[in-house]
Design a protein around this motif. Sequence first.
Motif, mmCIF file in Angstrom:
data_model
loop_
_atom_site.group_PDB
_atom_site.id
_atom_site.type_symbol
_atom_site.label_atom_id
_atom_site.label_comp_id
_atom_site.label_asym_id
_atom_site.label_seq_id
_atom_site.Cartn_x
_atom_site.Cartn_y
_atom_site.Cartn_z
ATOM 1 N N LEU A 244 21.971 19.479 -82.095
ATOM 2 C CA LEU A 244 21.733 19.489 -80.661
ATOM 3 C C LEU A 244 23.049 19.749 -79.941
ATOM 4 O O LEU A 244 24.055 19.086 -80.211
ATOM 5 C CB LEU A 244 21.143 18.158 -80.204
ATOM 6 C CG LEU A 244 20.787 18.049 -78.716
ATOM 7 C CD1 LEU A 244 19.642 18.984 -78.352
ATOM 8 C CD2 LEU A 244 20.429 16.608 -78.348
ATOM 9 N N ASP A 245 23.055 20.712 -79.050
ATOM 10 C CA ASP A 245 24.283 21.053 -78.343
ATOM 11 C C ASP A 245 24.807 19.864 -77.543
ATOM 12 O O ASP A 245 24.035 19.127 -76.915
ATOM 13 C CB ASP A 245 24.036 22.236 -77.400
ATOM 14 C CG ASP A 245 25.274 22.590 -76.601
ATOM 15 O OD1 ASP A 245 26.258 23.013 -77.219
ATOM 16 O OD2 ASP A 245 25.254 22.423 -75.370
ATOM 17 N N GLU A 246 26.126 19.695 -77.531
ATOM 18 C CA GLU A 246 26.747 18.601 -76.792
ATOM 19 C C GLU A 246 27.671 19.095 -75.688
ATOM 20 O O GLU A 246 28.137 18.310 -74.867
ATOM 21 C CB GLU A 246 27.551 17.721 -77.767
ATOM 22 C CG GLU A 246 26.700 17.091 -78.863
ATOM 23 C CD GLU A 246 27.539 16.345 -79.887
ATOM 24 O OE1 GLU A 246 28.777 16.330 -79.730
ATOM 25 O OE2 GLU A 246 26.962 15.781 -80.840
ATOM 26 N N GLU A 247 27.969 20.393 -75.682
ATOM 27 C CA GLU A 247 28.917 20.950 -74.720
ATOM 28 C C GLU A 247 28.182 21.670 -73.592
ATOM 29 O O GLU A 247 27.284 22.470 -73.835
ATOM 30 C CB GLU A 247 29.856 21.930 -75.428
ATOM 31 C CG GLU A 247 30.915 22.547 -74.525
ATOM 32 C CD GLU A 247 31.831 23.482 -75.273
ATOM 33 O OE1 GLU A 247 32.450 24.345 -74.637
ATOM 34 O OE2 GLU A 247 31.924 23.352 -76.511
ATOM 35 N N PHE A 248 28.555 21.381 -72.355
ATOM 36 C CA PHE A 248 27.908 22.014 -71.204
ATOM 37 C C PHE A 248 28.430 23.443 -71.041
ATOM 38 O O PHE A 248 29.631 23.669 -70.920
ATOM 39 C CB PHE A 248 28.187 21.216 -69.927
ATOM 40 C CG PHE A 248 27.411 21.705 -68.731
ATOM 41 C CD1 PHE A 248 26.191 21.131 -68.399
ATOM 42 C CD2 PHE A 248 27.895 22.742 -67.952
ATOM 43 C CE1 PHE A 248 25.473 21.583 -67.306
ATOM 44 C CE2 PHE A 248 27.189 23.199 -66.851
ATOM 45 C CZ PHE A 248 25.971 22.616 -66.538
ATOM 46 N N VAL A 249 27.517 24.409 -71.070
ATOM 47 C CA VAL A 249 27.865 25.817 -70.894
ATOM 48 C C VAL A 249 27.346 26.273 -69.526
ATOM 49 O O VAL A 249 26.157 26.131 -69.248
ATOM 50 C CB VAL A 249 27.249 26.690 -72.000
ATOM 51 C CG1 VAL A 249 27.555 28.165 -71.747
ATOM 52 C CG2 VAL A 249 27.766 26.261 -73.363
ATOM 53 N N PRO A 250 28.200 26.825 -68.653
ATOM 54 C CA PRO A 250 27.773 27.228 -67.293
ATOM 55 C C PRO A 250 27.025 28.560 -67.303
ATOM 56 O O PRO A 250 27.516 29.573 -66.814
ATOM 57 C CB PRO A 250 29.099 27.314 -66.536
ATOM 58 C CG PRO A 250 30.096 27.708 -67.587
ATOM 59 C CD PRO A 250 29.653 27.021 -68.855
ATOM 60 N N ASN B 117 27.303 28.218 -85.519
ATOM 61 C CA ASN B 117 28.712 28.145 -85.146
ATOM 62 C C ASN B 117 28.850 27.135 -84.012
ATOM 63 O O ASN B 117 28.541 27.437 -82.859
ATOM 64 C CB ASN B 117 29.219 29.516 -84.705
ATOM 65 C CG ASN B 117 30.730 29.546 -84.511
ATOM 66 O OD1 ASN B 117 31.362 28.507 -84.319
ATOM 67 N ND2 ASN B 117 31.316 30.730 -84.563
ATOM 68 N N VAL B 118 29.312 25.945 -84.338
ATOM 69 C CA VAL B 118 29.399 24.876 -83.350
ATOM 70 C C VAL B 118 30.446 25.169 -82.285
ATOM 71 O O VAL B 118 30.477 24.508 -81.237
ATOM 72 C CB VAL B 118 29.693 23.516 -84.024
ATOM 73 C CG1 VAL B 118 28.540 23.105 -84.924
ATOM 74 C CG2 VAL B 118 30.994 23.576 -84.814
ATOM 75 N N ASN B 119 31.300 26.158 -82.540
ATOM 76 C CA ASN B 119 32.335 26.517 -81.568
ATOM 77 C C ASN B 119 31.877 27.602 -80.594
ATOM 78 O O ASN B 119 32.647 27.997 -79.724
ATOM 79 C CB ASN B 119 33.596 26.997 -82.306
ATOM 80 C CG ASN B 119 34.209 25.921 -83.166
ATOM 81 O OD1 ASN B 119 34.349 24.771 -82.737
ATOM 82 N ND2 ASN B 119 34.576 26.266 -84.391
ATOM 83 N N ARG B 120 30.643 28.085 -80.759
ATOM 84 C CA ARG B 120 30.142 29.140 -79.889
ATOM 85 C C ARG B 120 28.805 28.743 -79.262
ATOM 86 O O ARG B 120 27.781 29.404 -79.458
ATOM 87 C CB ARG B 120 29.981 30.443 -80.673
ATOM 88 C CG ARG B 120 31.262 31.027 -81.241
ATOM 89 C CD ARG B 120 32.225 31.481 -80.163
ATOM 90 N NE ARG B 120 31.617 32.419 -79.239
ATOM 91 C CZ ARG B 120 31.487 33.727 -79.465
ATOM 92 N NH1 ARG B 120 31.904 34.246 -80.609
ATOM 93 N NH2 ARG B 120 30.949 34.510 -78.555
ATOM 94 N N PRO B 121 28.756 27.658 -78.498
ATOM 95 C CA PRO B 121 27.478 27.215 -77.921
ATOM 96 C C PRO B 121 26.927 28.154 -76.861
ATOM 97 O O PRO B 121 25.776 28.022 -76.458
ATOM 98 C CB PRO B 121 27.834 25.852 -77.312
ATOM 99 C CG PRO B 121 29.291 25.973 -76.974
ATOM 100 C CD PRO B 121 29.884 26.786 -78.095
ATOM 101 N N GLU B 122 27.739 29.113 -76.417
ATOM 102 C CA GLU B 122 27.282 30.044 -75.382
ATOM 103 C C GLU B 122 26.491 31.222 -75.942
ATOM 104 O O GLU B 122 25.893 31.995 -75.187
ATOM 105 C CB GLU B 122 28.480 30.570 -74.583
ATOM 106 C CG GLU B 122 29.304 31.652 -75.263
ATOM 107 C CD GLU B 122 30.245 31.151 -76.359
ATOM 108 O OE1 GLU B 122 30.959 31.983 -76.960
ATOM 109 O OE2 GLU B 122 30.261 29.925 -76.611
#
Length: 428
Positions: A317-323, A234-239
Amino acid sequence: MRIKRTSLVIGIILIIWSSLLYISLSIRPIPSKDDEDVDHQIVILEQSISGEFERNNVIINRAQKLLELKKKAEHRTNLLAMELQNVKIPILVFACNRVTVNRCLDGLIKYRPDPDQFPIIVSQDCNHEETRDVILKYGTQLSLIQQPDQSDIQVPPKEKKFKGYFKIARHYGWALNQMFFNFNFSTAIIVEDDLEVAPDFFEYFLGTYPLLVKDSSLWCISAWNDNGKEGVVNVNRPELLYRTDFFPGLGWMLTKNVWMELSTKWPKAYWDDWIRDPAQRRDRSCIRPEISRTRTFGKSGVSNGMFYEKHLKYIKLDEEFVPFTKMNLSYLLKDIYDNDFVHKVYQSPIVKHQDLKDGKVEYNVPVRITYRTRDEYKMITKKLGLMDDFKSGVPRTAYKGIVTFHFEGKMVHLAPNANWKGYDITWS
Protein backbone atom coordinates in the motif's frame (compact mmCIF):
# COMPACT_ATOMS: atom_id res chain seq x y z
CA MET A 1 68.08 95.26 -35.56
CA ARG A 2 68.05 93.35 -32.25
CA ILE A 3 64.34 92.58 -32.72
CA LYS A 4 64.93 91.21 -36.23
CA ARG A 5 67.83 89.08 -34.98
CA THR A 6 65.70 87.74 -32.12
CA SER A 7 62.85 86.93 -34.52
CA LEU A 8 65.28 85.15 -36.80
CA VAL A 9 66.60 83.00 -33.93
CA ILE A 10 63.06 82.15 -32.77
CA GLY A 11 62.12 81.28 -36.35
CA ILE A 12 65.13 79.00 -36.73
CA ILE A 13 64.30 77.31 -33.40
CA LEU A 14 60.69 76.79 -34.46
CA ILE A 15 61.81 75.32 -37.77
CA ILE A 16 64.21 72.95 -36.02
CA TRP A 17 61.54 71.93 -33.41
CA SER A 18 58.95 71.37 -36.12
CA SER A 19 61.39 69.32 -38.15
CA LEU A 20 62.26 67.16 -35.18
CA LEU A 21 58.59 66.71 -34.29
CA TYR A 22 57.76 65.74 -37.86
CA ILE A 23 60.59 63.25 -37.98
CA SER A 24 59.61 61.73 -34.62
CA LEU A 25 55.97 61.33 -35.72
CA SER A 26 56.59 60.19 -39.26
CA ILE A 27 59.20 57.57 -38.46
CA ARG A 28 57.25 54.40 -37.16
CA PRO A 29 59.29 51.95 -35.13
CA ILE A 30 59.44 48.36 -36.39
CA PRO A 31 57.34 46.15 -34.02
CA SER A 32 59.16 43.46 -32.11
CA LYS A 33 58.14 39.78 -32.03
CA ASP A 34 56.89 40.23 -28.48
CA ASP A 35 54.58 43.00 -29.67
CA GLU A 36 53.18 40.71 -32.39
CA ASP A 37 52.47 37.95 -29.81
CA VAL A 38 50.62 40.42 -27.59
CA ASP A 39 48.48 41.60 -30.51
CA HIS A 40 47.68 38.02 -31.45
CA GLN A 41 46.65 37.19 -27.90
CA ILE A 42 44.44 40.29 -27.80
CA VAL A 43 42.69 39.19 -31.01
CA ILE A 44 42.12 35.69 -29.57
CA LEU A 45 40.78 37.21 -26.34
CA GLU A 46 38.42 39.47 -28.29
CA GLN A 47 37.15 36.50 -30.28
CA SER A 48 36.70 34.42 -27.11
CA ILE A 49 34.78 37.23 -25.39
CA SER A 50 32.61 37.63 -28.46
CA GLY A 51 31.90 33.90 -28.60
CA GLU A 52 31.11 33.83 -24.87
CA PHE A 53 28.64 36.67 -25.35
CA GLU A 54 26.95 34.72 -28.15
CA ARG A 55 26.74 31.55 -26.03
CA ASN A 56 25.37 33.52 -23.10
CA ASN A 57 22.74 35.03 -25.37
CA VAL A 58 21.72 31.54 -26.51
CA ILE A 59 21.49 30.37 -22.87
CA ILE A 60 19.49 33.46 -21.91
CA ASN A 61 17.10 32.93 -24.83
CA ARG A 62 16.62 29.29 -23.90
CA ALA A 63 16.07 30.20 -20.27
CA GLN A 64 13.48 32.78 -21.30
CA LYS A 65 11.67 30.20 -23.45
CA LEU A 66 11.75 27.64 -20.64
CA LEU A 67 10.41 30.27 -18.26
CA GLU A 68 7.61 31.05 -20.68
CA LEU A 69 6.80 27.34 -21.02
CA LYS A 70 6.87 26.96 -17.24
CA LYS A 71 4.50 29.89 -16.83
CA LYS A 72 2.15 28.40 -19.42
CA ALA A 73 2.32 25.01 -17.70
CA GLU A 74 1.65 26.62 -14.33
CA HIS A 75 -1.24 28.51 -15.89
CA ARG A 76 -2.72 25.28 -17.26
CA THR A 77 -2.15 23.59 -13.90
CA ASN A 78 -3.90 26.44 -12.11
CA LEU A 79 -6.81 26.30 -14.55
CA LEU A 80 -7.05 22.54 -14.09
CA ALA A 81 -6.90 22.94 -10.31
CA MET A 82 -9.73 25.47 -10.48
CA GLU A 83 -11.76 23.12 -12.66
CA LEU A 84 -11.12 20.18 -10.34
CA GLN A 85 -12.28 22.22 -7.36
CA ASN A 86 -15.75 22.18 -8.87
CA VAL A 87 -15.73 18.41 -9.48
CA LYS A 88 -17.84 16.35 -7.08
CA ILE A 89 -16.95 12.67 -6.84
CA PRO A 90 -18.85 10.52 -4.33
CA ILE A 91 -17.35 7.45 -2.70
CA LEU A 92 -19.74 4.50 -2.79
CA VAL A 93 -18.84 1.97 -0.10
CA PHE A 94 -20.42 -1.48 -0.40
CA ALA A 95 -21.10 -3.10 2.96
CA CYS A 96 -22.90 -6.20 4.18
CA ASN A 97 -22.12 -7.95 7.43
CA ARG A 98 -18.54 -6.94 8.23
CA VAL A 99 -18.37 -4.95 11.44
CA THR A 100 -14.78 -4.19 10.45
CA VAL A 101 -16.20 -1.74 7.91
CA ASN A 102 -14.98 0.91 10.35
CA ARG A 103 -11.41 0.18 9.27
CA CYS A 104 -12.33 1.17 5.73
CA LEU A 105 -14.39 4.19 6.77
CA ASP A 106 -11.77 5.50 9.20
CA GLY A 107 -9.20 5.68 6.42
CA LEU A 108 -11.56 7.36 3.97
CA ILE A 109 -12.53 10.02 6.49
CA LYS A 110 -8.95 10.51 7.68
CA TYR A 111 -7.57 11.24 4.21
CA ARG A 112 -10.61 12.93 2.67
CA PRO A 113 -9.58 16.53 1.81
CA ASP A 114 -13.10 17.93 1.43
CA PRO A 115 -16.36 16.28 2.59
CA ASP A 116 -18.40 18.33 0.12
CA GLN A 117 -16.24 17.33 -2.84
CA PHE A 118 -16.04 13.67 -1.78
CA PRO A 119 -19.28 12.68 -0.03
CA ILE A 120 -19.21 9.13 1.35
CA ILE A 121 -22.29 7.03 0.75
CA VAL A 122 -22.41 3.57 2.31
CA SER A 123 -24.75 1.10 0.67
CA GLN A 124 -25.56 -1.81 2.98
CA ASP A 125 -27.02 -5.17 2.04
CA CYS A 126 -27.83 -8.12 4.36
CA ASN A 127 -29.77 -6.20 7.05
CA HIS A 128 -26.98 -6.93 9.48
CA GLU A 129 -27.76 -4.82 12.55
CA GLU A 130 -24.29 -4.83 14.12
CA THR A 131 -22.74 -3.57 10.88
CA ARG A 132 -25.46 -0.93 10.49
CA ASP A 133 -24.81 0.27 14.04
CA VAL A 134 -21.11 0.71 13.26
CA ILE A 135 -21.95 2.76 10.16
CA LEU A 136 -24.48 4.97 11.93
CA LYS A 137 -21.90 5.96 14.56
CA TYR A 138 -20.23 8.17 11.93
CA GLY A 139 -23.26 10.46 11.94
CA THR A 140 -23.14 13.27 9.38
CA GLN A 141 -19.68 12.29 8.14
CA LEU A 142 -21.38 9.92 5.70
CA SER A 143 -24.76 8.82 4.36
CA LEU A 144 -26.29 5.36 4.62
CA ILE A 145 -28.56 3.76 2.05
CA GLN A 146 -29.89 0.21 2.39
CA GLN A 147 -30.65 -2.30 -0.31
CA PRO A 148 -34.39 -2.94 0.09
CA ASP A 149 -34.65 -6.29 -1.72
CA GLN A 150 -33.70 -8.92 0.83
CA SER A 151 -35.67 -11.71 -0.83
CA ASP A 152 -34.03 -15.04 -1.47
CA ILE A 153 -32.41 -15.53 -4.87
CA GLN A 154 -33.13 -18.57 -7.00
CA VAL A 155 -29.91 -19.98 -8.40
CA PRO A 156 -29.16 -23.04 -10.54
CA PRO A 157 -28.64 -26.19 -8.41
CA LYS A 158 -25.00 -26.45 -9.42
CA GLU A 159 -24.32 -22.90 -8.18
CA LYS A 160 -26.03 -22.95 -4.79
CA LYS A 161 -22.74 -22.58 -2.99
CA PHE A 162 -22.10 -19.43 -5.04
CA LYS A 163 -25.35 -17.70 -4.05
CA GLY A 164 -23.32 -14.90 -2.47
CA TYR A 165 -22.12 -13.80 -5.91
CA PHE A 166 -25.74 -13.44 -7.04
CA LYS A 167 -26.57 -11.23 -4.05
CA ILE A 168 -23.50 -9.08 -4.64
CA ALA A 169 -24.45 -8.51 -8.29
CA ARG A 170 -27.99 -7.55 -7.27
CA HIS A 171 -26.63 -5.13 -4.66
CA TYR A 172 -24.20 -3.54 -7.11
CA GLY A 173 -26.90 -3.02 -9.71
CA TRP A 174 -29.27 -1.38 -7.22
CA ALA A 175 -26.65 0.86 -5.58
CA LEU A 176 -25.16 2.12 -8.85
CA ASN A 177 -28.62 2.92 -10.13
CA GLN A 178 -29.10 5.01 -6.99
CA MET A 179 -25.84 6.87 -7.51
CA PHE A 180 -26.34 7.72 -11.17
CA PHE A 181 -30.10 7.80 -11.72
CA ASN A 182 -31.49 8.80 -8.32
CA PHE A 183 -28.72 11.07 -6.94
CA ASN A 184 -27.67 12.00 -10.50
CA PHE A 185 -23.90 11.95 -9.95
CA SER A 186 -21.78 12.01 -13.10
CA THR A 187 -18.92 9.97 -11.63
CA ALA A 188 -18.42 7.64 -8.67
CA ILE A 189 -15.59 5.82 -6.91
CA ILE A 190 -16.48 2.31 -5.78
CA VAL A 191 -14.93 0.88 -2.60
CA GLU A 192 -15.72 -2.34 -0.77
CA ASP A 193 -15.91 -2.65 2.99
CA ASP A 194 -12.70 -4.68 3.25
CA LEU A 195 -10.39 -2.09 1.69
CA GLU A 196 -8.06 0.36 3.37
CA VAL A 197 -6.83 3.35 1.38
CA ALA A 198 -3.55 5.20 0.86
CA PRO A 199 -2.91 8.80 1.99
CA ASP A 200 -3.18 10.08 -1.60
CA PHE A 201 -6.22 7.97 -2.51
CA PHE A 202 -8.38 11.02 -3.23
CA GLU A 203 -5.54 12.91 -4.93
CA TYR A 204 -4.98 9.92 -7.22
CA PHE A 205 -8.57 9.80 -8.41
CA LEU A 206 -8.92 13.56 -8.70
CA GLY A 207 -5.70 13.80 -10.72
CA THR A 208 -6.74 11.05 -13.14
CA TYR A 209 -10.36 12.21 -13.43
CA PRO A 210 -9.67 14.44 -16.50
CA LEU A 211 -8.21 11.43 -18.33
CA LEU A 212 -11.34 9.38 -17.76
CA VAL A 213 -13.53 12.20 -19.02
CA LYS A 214 -11.36 13.10 -22.01
CA ASP A 215 -10.19 9.72 -23.35
CA SER A 216 -13.06 7.57 -24.68
CA SER A 217 -10.70 4.57 -24.83
CA LEU A 218 -10.67 4.55 -21.00
CA TRP A 219 -13.58 3.20 -19.01
CA CYS A 220 -12.19 3.08 -15.50
CA ILE A 221 -9.51 4.34 -13.16
CA SER A 222 -8.39 1.72 -10.65
CA ALA A 223 -6.41 2.12 -7.44
CA TRP A 224 -5.25 -1.49 -7.62
CA ASN A 225 -2.22 -3.29 -9.03
CA ASP A 226 -2.86 -7.05 -9.23
CA ASN A 227 0.90 -7.63 -9.22
CA GLY A 228 1.50 -5.04 -6.53
CA LYS A 229 3.48 -7.15 -4.08
CA GLU A 230 6.48 -5.42 -2.56
CA GLY A 231 9.00 -7.61 -4.36
CA VAL A 232 7.70 -6.77 -7.84
CA VAL A 233 7.02 -3.02 -7.57
CA ASN A 234 9.39 -0.08 -7.46
CA VAL A 235 8.74 1.47 -4.06
CA ASN A 236 10.79 4.51 -5.09
CA ARG A 237 8.47 5.36 -8.00
CA PRO A 238 4.97 5.77 -6.50
CA GLU A 239 4.07 8.27 -9.23
CA LEU A 240 4.21 5.66 -12.01
CA LEU A 241 0.89 4.95 -13.72
CA TYR A 242 0.02 2.59 -16.58
CA ARG A 243 -2.76 1.69 -18.96
CA THR A 244 -4.15 -1.82 -18.65
CA ASP A 245 -6.65 -3.92 -20.60
CA PHE A 246 -7.40 -5.93 -17.47
CA PHE A 247 -10.19 -4.58 -15.27
CA PRO A 248 -8.59 -4.45 -11.79
CA GLY A 249 -11.49 -3.32 -9.58
CA LEU A 250 -10.78 -3.01 -5.83
CA GLY A 251 -11.24 0.74 -5.64
CA TRP A 252 -12.26 2.08 -9.06
CA MET A 253 -13.93 5.05 -10.70
CA LEU A 254 -16.46 5.01 -13.53
CA THR A 255 -18.72 7.56 -15.22
CA LYS A 256 -22.48 7.70 -15.55
CA ASN A 257 -22.15 7.13 -19.31
CA VAL A 258 -20.41 3.81 -18.73
CA TRP A 259 -23.03 2.77 -16.18
CA MET A 260 -25.86 3.68 -18.56
CA GLU A 261 -24.30 1.25 -21.02
CA LEU A 262 -23.71 -1.56 -18.50
CA SER A 263 -26.92 -1.22 -16.50
CA THR A 264 -29.13 -2.37 -19.38
CA LYS A 265 -27.46 -5.79 -19.36
CA TRP A 266 -26.16 -6.11 -15.81
CA PRO A 267 -25.55 -9.79 -14.95
CA LYS A 268 -27.21 -11.84 -12.22
CA ALA A 269 -23.85 -12.98 -10.81
CA TYR A 270 -20.05 -12.77 -11.17
CA TRP A 271 -20.23 -9.14 -12.26
CA ASP A 272 -16.44 -8.59 -12.17
CA ASP A 273 -15.70 -11.48 -14.53
CA TRP A 274 -18.62 -10.40 -16.71
CA ILE A 275 -17.28 -6.86 -16.97
CA ARG A 276 -13.96 -8.26 -18.24
CA ASP A 277 -15.65 -10.00 -21.14
CA PRO A 278 -14.79 -8.57 -24.59
CA ALA A 279 -18.47 -7.73 -25.18
CA GLN A 280 -18.39 -5.33 -22.22
CA ARG A 281 -14.80 -4.13 -22.39
CA ARG A 282 -14.97 -3.33 -26.10
CA ASP A 283 -11.20 -2.81 -26.33
CA ARG A 284 -11.27 -0.13 -23.64
CA SER A 285 -8.66 0.18 -20.91
CA CYS A 286 -8.21 1.33 -17.33
CA ILE A 287 -5.47 3.28 -15.56
CA ARG A 288 -3.68 1.46 -12.75
CA PRO A 289 -0.80 2.49 -10.45
CA GLU A 290 2.64 1.03 -9.87
CA ILE A 291 1.89 0.94 -6.14
CA SER A 292 -1.67 0.22 -5.07
CA ARG A 293 -3.74 2.93 -3.43
CA THR A 294 -5.95 0.29 -1.80
CA ARG A 295 -5.24 -2.92 0.08
CA THR A 296 -7.69 -5.62 1.09
CA PHE A 297 -7.88 -6.99 4.62
CA GLY A 298 -10.87 -9.21 3.82
CA LYS A 299 -9.51 -12.73 4.03
CA SER A 300 -12.97 -14.19 4.60
CA GLY A 301 -15.87 -13.59 2.21
CA VAL A 302 -17.82 -15.14 -0.62
CA SER A 303 -14.55 -15.94 -2.42
CA ASN A 304 -13.30 -17.88 0.64
CA GLY A 305 -10.01 -16.00 0.61
CA MET A 306 -9.05 -16.99 -2.93
CA PHE A 307 -5.50 -15.71 -3.66
CA TYR A 308 -5.36 -13.98 -0.27
CA GLU A 309 -2.62 -16.05 1.39
CA LYS A 310 -0.52 -16.27 -1.75
CA HIS A 311 -0.87 -12.77 -3.15
CA LEU A 312 -3.36 -10.32 -1.70
CA LYS A 313 -1.99 -9.98 1.80
CA TYR A 314 1.42 -9.05 0.37
CA ILE A 315 0.14 -6.13 -1.72
CA LYS A 316 2.15 -2.98 -1.00
CA LEU A 317 0.00 0.00 0.00
CA ASP A 318 1.45 3.34 -1.01
CA GLU A 319 2.60 5.53 1.89
CA GLU A 320 3.94 8.57 0.03
CA PHE A 321 1.65 11.41 -1.07
CA VAL A 322 2.01 12.08 -4.81
CA PRO A 323 0.53 15.42 -6.08
CA PHE A 324 -1.19 13.92 -9.13
CA THR A 325 -3.38 17.00 -9.67
CA LYS A 326 -0.24 19.05 -10.30
CA MET A 327 1.34 16.56 -12.71
CA ASN A 328 1.07 16.30 -16.47
CA LEU A 329 -0.57 12.90 -17.01
CA SER A 330 -1.24 13.34 -20.71
CA TYR A 331 1.28 10.57 -21.47
CA LEU A 332 -1.47 8.14 -20.45
CA LEU A 333 -3.76 9.20 -23.29
CA LYS A 334 -4.04 6.36 -25.78
CA ASP A 335 -2.39 7.97 -28.82
CA ILE A 336 0.60 9.17 -26.83
CA TYR A 337 0.93 6.01 -24.73
CA ASP A 338 0.77 3.64 -27.68
CA ASN A 339 3.42 5.56 -29.60
CA ASP A 340 5.74 6.03 -26.66
CA PHE A 341 5.42 3.25 -24.09
CA VAL A 342 4.71 0.38 -26.47
CA HIS A 343 7.50 1.50 -28.79
CA LYS A 344 9.97 1.57 -25.88
CA VAL A 345 8.93 -1.92 -24.79
CA TYR A 346 9.92 -3.45 -28.10
CA GLN A 347 13.15 -1.46 -28.23
CA SER A 348 14.27 -2.87 -24.88
CA PRO A 349 16.84 -5.70 -24.77
CA ILE A 350 15.54 -9.26 -24.47
CA VAL A 351 16.65 -11.34 -21.46
CA LYS A 352 15.82 -14.77 -20.09
CA HIS A 353 13.59 -15.00 -17.04
CA GLN A 354 16.02 -17.34 -15.28
CA ASP A 355 18.89 -14.89 -15.77
CA LEU A 356 16.70 -12.16 -14.28
CA LYS A 357 15.85 -14.32 -11.29
CA ASP A 358 19.51 -15.31 -10.80
CA GLY A 359 20.68 -11.69 -10.91
CA LYS A 360 22.66 -12.16 -14.12
CA VAL A 361 21.06 -9.29 -16.07
CA GLU A 362 23.56 -6.44 -16.24
CA TYR A 363 21.52 -3.95 -18.30
CA ASN A 364 20.79 -0.65 -16.55
CA VAL A 365 17.71 -0.08 -18.71
CA PRO A 366 14.24 -1.69 -18.81
CA VAL A 367 14.40 -5.22 -20.22
CA ARG A 368 11.98 -7.55 -21.97
CA ILE A 369 11.10 -11.21 -21.51
CA THR A 370 9.25 -12.81 -24.40
CA TYR A 371 6.43 -15.33 -24.03
CA ARG A 372 4.75 -17.20 -26.89
CA THR A 373 2.25 -19.60 -25.36
CA ARG A 374 -0.15 -19.70 -22.44
CA ASP A 375 1.87 -22.39 -20.66
CA GLU A 376 5.09 -20.45 -21.14
CA TYR A 377 3.48 -17.34 -19.68
CA LYS A 378 2.19 -19.22 -16.64
CA MET A 379 5.58 -20.86 -16.05
CA ILE A 380 7.43 -17.53 -16.16
CA THR A 381 4.97 -15.69 -13.90
CA LYS A 382 5.00 -18.43 -11.30
CA LYS A 383 8.80 -18.35 -11.13
CA LEU A 384 8.87 -14.57 -10.81
CA GLY A 385 6.07 -14.35 -8.22
CA LEU A 386 3.37 -12.78 -10.43
CA MET A 387 -0.27 -13.78 -10.71
CA ASP A 388 -0.55 -16.27 -13.53
CA ASP A 389 -4.26 -16.38 -14.36
CA PHE A 390 -6.23 -14.91 -17.27
CA LYS A 391 -9.73 -13.44 -17.54
CA SER A 392 -11.26 -13.59 -21.01
CA GLY A 393 -7.75 -14.25 -22.28
CA VAL A 394 -6.25 -11.12 -20.68
CA PRO A 395 -3.37 -11.54 -18.18
CA ARG A 396 -3.62 -9.43 -15.04
CA THR A 397 -2.26 -5.87 -15.54
CA ALA A 398 -1.60 -6.52 -19.26
CA TYR A 399 -1.73 -3.83 -21.92
CA LYS A 400 -1.56 -5.10 -25.49
CA GLY A 401 -0.36 -8.34 -23.97
CA ILE A 402 2.48 -6.60 -22.09
CA VAL A 403 2.74 -7.15 -18.34
CA THR A 404 5.06 -4.58 -16.77
CA PHE A 405 6.54 -5.06 -13.32
CA HIS A 406 9.74 -4.39 -11.37
CA PHE A 407 12.14 -7.06 -10.25
CA GLU A 408 14.78 -5.97 -7.74
CA GLY A 409 14.36 -2.37 -8.88
CA LYS A 410 14.62 -3.13 -12.61
CA MET A 411 11.65 -2.50 -14.91
CA VAL A 412 10.69 -5.64 -16.78
CA HIS A 413 8.23 -6.09 -19.65
CA LEU A 414 6.83 -9.59 -20.03
CA ALA A 415 5.65 -9.26 -23.61
CA PRO A 416 4.41 -11.27 -26.59
CA ASN A 417 6.10 -11.02 -29.97
CA ALA A 418 5.93 -7.68 -31.74
CA ASN A 419 3.50 -9.12 -34.29
CA TRP A 420 0.97 -9.85 -31.53
CA LYS A 421 -2.54 -10.28 -32.96
CA GLY A 422 -4.64 -9.74 -29.85
CA TYR A 423 -5.88 -11.66 -26.80
CA ASP A 424 -6.88 -15.28 -27.19
CA ILE A 425 -10.01 -15.92 -25.16
CA THR A 426 -9.14 -19.64 -25.01
CA TRP A 427 -6.22 -18.72 -22.70
CA SER A 428 -8.67 -18.23 -19.81
